[in-house]
Design a protein around this motif. Structure first.
Motif: not given
Length: 487
Positions: A224-252
Motif C-alpha cells: 500500500l505505502t509503495t503503491g500510494m507513493l508511486l501513484a502520487v509521484y507519477t501523477v505529479v511528475t507526468a505533466p512535465a515528463r509526458g503521459w506517454l513517456d516510457p517512465l510514466t507508463i512504467g510507473s503507472i
C-alpha cells in the motif's frame, strides 16, 4: 461543563436518541487543545508556505513546475502514508505515534528554514508530510475516541475545524508579514509552536493501549505505502515528463500492480491493514469523494491565486494575504455552529450546501475576473462563497467519515478520509499546474489560469453531483411508494 444537545442526526440524516451527556473536564479540554494546536500548525504551515512561493521561486530560481513540488513534496509524503499512519496508531497506540511524529515535524520545520537548495527544501517538505501523515489521522482518532459519538463529538469536531481555519487565516497574514522580511521565517515559525504542543501533549494525553488486536500486516503495509507513493509521484511528475513517456507508463503499471497486490493481500491475511468492507458503506464513500472535491479544488485555487495576484498583478505578499483572508475568517467564526447544524440537519445536507457554495464561488471568479479584477466585485464574493463552502463541508465530511465506526478502526477511517483529501489535492494540483504551464502562449494576464480554473470548477461540480445522486434516488423511491399506495 456538560453538553446538553438533544436529538442528534446520524450521517443519514435520521434523528436518533441523544446519548448520555459527557462531562468536559479541564484535562479533556486540555487534550482537545493539544489536538487543535497540531491542526492549527498544519493550517498555519500550508498557508504561510503558499504565500511565500513566489519569493522562494525568485531567490532559489525555481520555475512554476518546480514550485508545485514545495506543495506536492508535502502532499506526496502525507498522502502516501496517511492510511498506514492511521492504522499504525490503532496497532501501536495513538499517544506514542502522535508524539513521535510531532517531534519529527518540528525537526523537519527547522531544517527547512535553514537549507539553501531547492531540492533539499523539497526533501524537508516530504519528511514533514511523512510526519503529518501520522499526526493528522492520530489526532482525529484521539478526538473521535475521546468524545462520545453525537453532540459531544460534533461540537469537538467543530472546535477542531475552527483551529484549522484559524491556523490557515493566521498563516495568510503571518506569511505576508514574514515573507516581507524573509521567506525562511515561514518555515521557522512553526518550530517553537510544535515543541510547545509536544511538551503539553506529553503531560496531558493519557497513555493508551493499542485499540486494534492482531498481528501486523507487513505485506499489506509495504504494497500500500509503495503503491500510494508511486501513484502520487507519477501523477505529479507526468505533466512535465509526458503521459506517454516510457517512465510514466512504467510507473503507472507498477503502481497499479502494487495496489492490486495490496487488495489481494487484504482479502487473504488474518489481520488486514484495512478492512475492505468499510468501503461498502455508502456514507463513508461519499464523505471520501466529497473531501477530494473540497481539498482538491480549494488548494489548487489557492495555488493559482498566489501566482496570479503576486506574479501577474504584482500585489505584495501582505496585500494578497489580506485579499484571501475573508475565507479563513468565515471558516473560523462559522465552524463553531456547524456541530449544531449537523445535529439538526445531518451531514448530507451540509455537504451538499458546501459543494454548491464552492461551485458558485469558482464560477463567479471565472465569470468576473478578467485581467484587472475588482476586489469588492470579484475577489471578495469569491472568498465569501469559498469560506462558506469550507465551513459547512469540512466538519460535516469528517463527522460522516467516522460516524458509526468502532473505536478499533477510528484510525483507519480517519486516515482514509484524510488520504482522500491529500491525494485528491495532489491529483487536481498536478492537473492545474500542467494546464497553467502549457497555456503561456496566450500572452499572459488572466488567460493562462483560465483552464486551471475550469478544472477546479469541474471538480467541485462532480462532488456536488455525487452527493445529489442518493438524494435523488431517495426522492424517486418515496414518489414510487406514494404512487403505489394511491393506486
Amino acid at each position: 461543563m456538560t453538553i446538553t444537545e438533544t436529538s442528534p442526526a446520524t450521517a443519514t440524516g435520521t434523528p436518533v436518541p441523544a446519548p448520555a451527556e459527557q462531562s468536559w473536564t479541564p484535562r479533556l479540554w486540555g487534550v482537545l487543545a493539544v489536538l487543535c494546536a497540531v491542526l492549527f500548525l498544519d493550517g498555519l504551515d500550508v498557508s504561510m508556505v503558499g504565500v511565500a512561493l513566489p519569493s522562494i521561486g525568485t531567490e532559489l530560481g525555481l520555475s512554476t513546475t518546480s514550485l508545485q513540488w514545495i506543495v506536492n513534496g508535502y502532499v506526496l509524503g502525507y498522502g502516501g502514508l496517511l492510511l498506514l499512519g492511521g492504522r499504525t496508531a490503532d496497532l501501536l497506540g495513538r499517544r506514542r505515534v502522535f508524539l513521535a511524529a510531532l517531534g519529527v515535524f518540528a525537526v523537519a520545520s527547522l531544517i527547512g528554514g535553514l537549507v539553501d537548495n531547492g531540492t533539499l527544501l523539497i526533501a524537508t517538505r516530504f519528511v514533514k508530510g511523512l510526519a503529518a501523515a501520522f499526526t493528522a489521522p492520530t489526532a482525529l482518532s484521539i478526538l473521535t475516541t475521546t468524545f462520545h459519538e453525537g453532540p459531544a463529538r460534533n461540537r469537538a469536531l467543530s472546535v477542531f475545524s475552527v483551529f484549522g481555519a484559524s491556523g490557515y487565516s493566521s498563516g495568510l497574514i503571518l506569511g505576508g508579514l514574514l515573507t516581507s522580511v524573509g521567506w525562511r521565517w515561514t518555515f521557522l515559525t512553526p518550530v517553537p509552536l510544535a515543541i510547545l504542543a509536544l511538551a503539553v501533549g506529553v503531560a496531558l494525553i493519557p497513555r493508551d493501549r493499542p485499540a486494534a488486536e492482531g498481528g501486523h500486516d507487513l505485506v499489506g503495509a509495504v504494497t500500500l505505502t509503495t503503491g500510494m507513493l508511486l501513484a502520487v509521484y507519477t501523477v505529479v511528475t507526468a505533466p512535465a515528463r509526458g503521459w506517454l513517456d516510457p517512465l510514466t507508463i512504467g510507473s503507472i503499471v507498477l503502481a497499479a500492480a502494487l495496489l492490486v497486490g495490496f487488495v489481494l493481500t487484504e482479502q487473504r491475511v488474518a489481520h488486514p491493514l484495512i478492512r475492505l468492507g468499510i468501503l461498502r458503506v455508502g456514507t463513508i464513500v461519499r464523505a471520501n469523494v466529497s473531501v477530494i472535491a473540497l481539498m482538491g479544488s480549494y488548494m489548487s485555487f489557492q495555488f493559482m491565486m498566489t501566482l496570479y495576484l503576486q506574479d501577474v498583478l504584482r500585489w505584495s505578499p501582505l496585500k494578497m494575504a489580506l485579499a484571501l483572508l475573508p475565507a479563513g475568517l468565515i471558516v473560523a467564526f462559522g465552524s463553531p455552529f456547524v456541530g449544531r447544524l449537523i445535529n439538526r440537519w445531518g451531514t448530507p445536507r451540509l455537504i451538499i450546501s458546501s459543494m454548491v457554495s464552492l461551485s458558485l464561488g469558482y464560477v463567479w471568479f471565472i465569470a468576473t475576473a478578467g485581467n484587472s479584477p475588482h476586489y469588492a466585485f470579484t475577489v471578495l464574493p469569491t472568498m465569501i462563497l469559498l469560506g462558506g463552502g469550507f465551513a459547512f463541508g469540512f466538519s460535516a465530511i469528517m463527522a460522516q467519515a467516522t460516524d458509526g465506526i468502532d473505536d478499533s478502526e477510528q484510525g483507519l477511517a480517519s486516515g482514509l478520509v484524510q488520504t482522500s483529501g491529500q491525494v485528491g489535492a495532489a491529483l487536481v494540483l498536478a492537473g492545474v499546474t500542467a494546464l497553467v504551464a502549457s497555456d503561456t502562449h496566450t500572452g499572459g494576464g488572466f488567460a493562462p489560469f483560465h483552464p486551471g480554473l475550469n478544472l477546479v470548477t469541474g471538480v467541485a461540480i462532480v462532488g456536488l453531483a455525487f452527493n445529489l445522486i442518493p438524494l435523488l434516488s431517495l426522492t424517486r423511491s418515496r414518489a414510487a411508494a406514494t404512487n403505489t399506495a394511491n393506486s
